[in-house]
Design an enzyme around this catalytic site. Structure first.
Site, PDB file in Angstrom:
ATOM      1  N   ASP A  59      -7.901  -4.366 -30.251  1.00 56.27           N
ATOM      2  CA  ASP A  59      -7.093  -4.064 -31.411  1.00 56.27           C
ATOM      3  C   ASP A  59      -6.936  -2.778 -31.506  1.00 56.27           C
ATOM      4  O   ASP A  59      -7.115  -2.107 -30.622  1.00 56.27           O
ATOM      5  CB  ASP A  59      -8.124  -4.609 -32.710  1.00 56.27           C
ATOM      6  CG  ASP A  59      -9.227  -3.684 -33.127  1.00 56.27           C
ATOM      7  OD1 ASP A  59      -9.662  -3.032 -32.135  1.00 56.27           O
ATOM      8  OD2 ASP A  59      -9.506  -3.530 -34.045  1.00 56.27           O
TER       9      ASP A  59
ATOM     10  N   TYR B  46      -5.901   1.224 -32.131  1.00 53.60           N
ATOM     11  CA  TYR B  46      -6.621   2.360 -32.496  1.00 53.60           C
ATOM     12  C   TYR B  46      -6.647   2.479 -34.294  1.00 53.60           C
ATOM     13  O   TYR B  46      -5.523   2.265 -34.889  1.00 53.60           O
ATOM     14  CB  TYR B  46      -6.166   3.607 -31.912  1.00 53.60           C
ATOM     15  CG  TYR B  46      -6.134   3.599 -30.492  1.00 53.60           C
ATOM     16  CD1 TYR B  46      -7.480   3.768 -29.647  1.00 53.60           C
ATOM     17  CD2 TYR B  46      -4.933   3.658 -29.742  1.00 53.60           C
ATOM     18  CE1 TYR B  46      -7.492   3.848 -28.376  1.00 53.60           C
ATOM     19  CE2 TYR B  46      -5.194   3.643 -28.357  1.00 53.60           C
ATOM     20  CZ  TYR B  46      -6.200   4.006 -27.591  1.00 53.60           C
ATOM     21  OH  TYR B  46      -6.373   3.935 -26.065  1.00 53.60           O
TER      22      TYR B  46
ATOM     23  N   PHE C 149      -3.929   0.520 -25.702  1.00 55.62           N
ATOM     24  CA  PHE C 149      -4.288   1.799 -25.137  1.00 55.62           C
ATOM     25  C   PHE C 149      -3.395   2.851 -25.212  1.00 55.62           C
ATOM     26  O   PHE C 149      -3.819   4.106 -24.727  1.00 55.62           O
ATOM     27  CB  PHE C 149      -4.604   1.521 -23.380  1.00 55.62           C
ATOM     28  CG  PHE C 149      -5.560   0.315 -23.312  1.00 55.62           C
ATOM     29  CD1 PHE C 149      -7.047   0.571 -23.349  1.00 55.62           C
ATOM     30  CD2 PHE C 149      -5.258  -0.863 -22.773  1.00 55.62           C
ATOM     31  CE1 PHE C 149      -8.124  -0.114 -23.098  1.00 55.62           C
ATOM     32  CE2 PHE C 149      -6.356  -1.659 -22.329  1.00 55.62           C
ATOM     33  CZ  PHE C 149      -7.805  -1.484 -22.905  1.00 55.62           C
TER      34      PHE C 149
ATOM     35  N   HIS D  71     -14.742  -2.656 -18.796  1.00 63.04           N
ATOM     36  CA  HIS D  71     -13.656  -2.160 -19.720  1.00 63.04           C
ATOM     37  C   HIS D  71     -13.874  -0.714 -19.419  1.00 63.04           C
ATOM     38  O   HIS D  71     -14.886  -0.069 -19.109  1.00 63.04           O
ATOM     39  CB  HIS D  71     -14.183  -2.283 -21.210  1.00 63.04           C
ATOM     40  CG  HIS D  71     -13.196  -2.161 -22.223  1.00 63.04           C
ATOM     41  ND1 HIS D  71     -13.093  -0.756 -22.626  1.00 63.04           N
ATOM     42  CD2 HIS D  71     -12.161  -2.949 -22.667  1.00 63.04           C
ATOM     43  CE1 HIS D  71     -12.014  -0.817 -23.463  1.00 63.04           C
ATOM     44  NE2 HIS D  71     -11.386  -1.975 -23.635  1.00 63.04           N
TER      45      HIS D  71
END
Length: 213
Positions: A59, A61, A72, A180
């Protein structure tokens, strides 16, 4: 085909109408990110025809001036978030590219769809919109790309993104997966995974132009 045609079957449903109503109510009631005009920016910058790579995030920031509609990616005026910093560290290790630009628009414009599973978030409250219903919409996008295109690279970083593997036909696409890039898991297999060279090697093997990372 373009996104308008691809998405018409899901956008013209009571489900999507209900979702969009909830999103509007959330944005009216409290501060949410990204800015409303940037919610679908990943689709605006990467046309359906151009999609060569799909990177799946969770989701947006949730702090001020960070989210800009691409997973990202952040605005140049804020500090680099840890996950993005780790992505850039691996990029340097993998391809020798010393990237400092935090906005990833140039990736999107080359055919890298930077898609969060949930497209909105309440300010300072991570994962707060995960139950609004966005995942039905973004899962639809992933499946349509899988069904209608060939030789796309799907990048699945971490357990959450890897759940999307069931939507992808691995016999005609290439899946890159690892831990991740967050500080909690970066040493569990993200560092050293060389995703950028793997993506470019695959694209070249299919006579597609590689990505200038």
């Amino acid at each position: 085909m373009n996104w308008t045609e691809i998405l018409a079957p899901i956008k013209n449903t009571a489900y999507f109408e209900n979702l969009w109503q909830k999103v509007n109510e959330a944005y009216d009631a409290e501060k949410c990110f990204p800015p409303k005009e940037q919610i679908f920016r990943a689709l605006d910058l990467t046309s359906f025809e151009d999609v060569k790579v799909v990177i799946i995030g969770q989701d947006p920031y949730h702090n001020d001036d960070q989210a800009n509609g691409l997973c990202f990616s952040v605005s140049e005026k804020v500090k680099t978030p840890p996950s993005l910093k780790n992505i850039f560290t691996e990029l340097k290790e993998d391809l020798g590219i010393d990237r400092t630009k935090k906005e990833l628009d140039d990736w999107a414009e080359q055919g890298v769809l930077l898609l969060n599973a949930t497209l909105t978030v309440k300010a300072h409250s991570p994962n707060s919109h995960k139950d609004l219903g966005w995942e039905q919409f973004t899962n639809f996008i992933i499946k349509e790309i899988s069904d209608r295109k060939e030789n796309v690279v799907f990048v699945l970083w971490g357990a959450f993104a890897q759940k999307k593997e069931e939507l992808i036909n691995s016999s005609k696409h290439f899946i890159v997966k690892s831990a991740h890039p967050s500080p909690f898991s970066v040493y569990r297999g993200f560092y050293g995974s060389k995703p950028f060279s793997k993506i470019n090697d695959y694209l070249k093997s299919k006579n597609k132009e590689s990505i200038s990372w």
